[in-house]
Scaffold this active site. Structure first.
Site, PDB file in Angstrom:
ATOM      1  N   GLU A   1      59.274 -42.640   7.166  1.00  0.00           N
ATOM      2  CA  GLU A   1      60.119 -41.579   7.834  1.00  0.00           C
ATOM      3  C   GLU A   1      59.328 -40.515   8.950  1.00  0.00           C
ATOM      4  O   GLU A   1      60.059 -40.207   9.957  1.00  0.00           O
ATOM      5  CB  GLU A   1      60.990 -41.055   6.815  1.00  0.00           C
ATOM      6  CG  GLU A   1      61.838 -41.737   5.927  1.00  0.00           C
ATOM      7  CD  GLU A   1      62.076 -41.319   4.638  1.00  0.00           C
ATOM      8  OE1 GLU A   1      61.792 -40.296   4.220  1.00  0.00           O
ATOM      9  OE2 GLU A   1      62.840 -42.152   3.994  1.00  0.00           O
TER      10      GLU A   1
ATOM     11  N   GLU B   1      63.533 -36.714   1.876  1.00  0.00           N
ATOM     12  CA  GLU B   1      62.636 -37.432   1.142  1.00  0.00           C
ATOM     13  C   GLU B   1      61.408 -36.792   0.349  1.00  0.00           C
ATOM     14  O   GLU B   1      60.990 -37.220  -0.577  1.00  0.00           O
ATOM     15  CB  GLU B   1      61.880 -38.633   2.165  1.00  0.00           C
ATOM     16  CG  GLU B   1      60.798 -39.587   1.722  1.00  0.00           C
ATOM     17  CD  GLU B   1      61.727 -40.464   0.468  1.00  0.00           C
ATOM     18  OE1 GLU B   1      61.030 -40.456  -0.426  1.00  0.00           O
ATOM     19  OE2 GLU B   1      62.817 -41.040   0.819  1.00  0.00           O
TER      20      GLU B   1
END
Length: 117
Positions: A28, A63
């Site tokens: 990410e 996340e």
């Protein structure tokens, strides 16, 4: 000023640990870095470009929170606990919702760039 410095060090330490220990965080973070030039190409305005990058940044934020939940849960017990499993699943669901939202932002921006909408 000292408090700000300490908070900055804690932030760096937390991000460094997450990068070292979690493949999803690395992916990410890569997506966030990739979104910077892509948002410039795809976004039709400065605000749209900022929105596109912010959507990817939000996925990284979620996340990181999910990773913190998982690490804390594993610290509490490594035994199978249905309640902890549900908590971890909810964290994962939050990441999924953030990914879906970011994906929709990007699809909308691509459609806008192509003149479809």
């Amino acid at each position: 000023m000292l408090r700000l410095w300490r908070a900055t060090i804690n932030t760096r330490n937390g991000l460094a640990f997450a990068i070292r220990s979690e493949q999803a965080v690395r992916e990410e973070l890569f997506a966030l870095l990739l979104s910077l030039p892509l948002a410039w190409v795809i976004g039709t305005s400065l605000m749209r470009r900022i929105e596109l990058v912010a959507a990817v940044a939000m996925v990284l934020v979620v996340e990181l929170l999910n990773t913190a939940i998982e690490k804390l849960s594993d610290r509490l017990t490594l035994d199978h606990d249905p309640q902890i499993g549900r908590v971890k699943d909810m964290g994962s669901a939050a990441v999924g919702v953030a990914l879906l939202t970011a994906g929709l932002f990007w699809l909308f921006a691509i459609a806008e760039r192509m003149g479809v909408i």
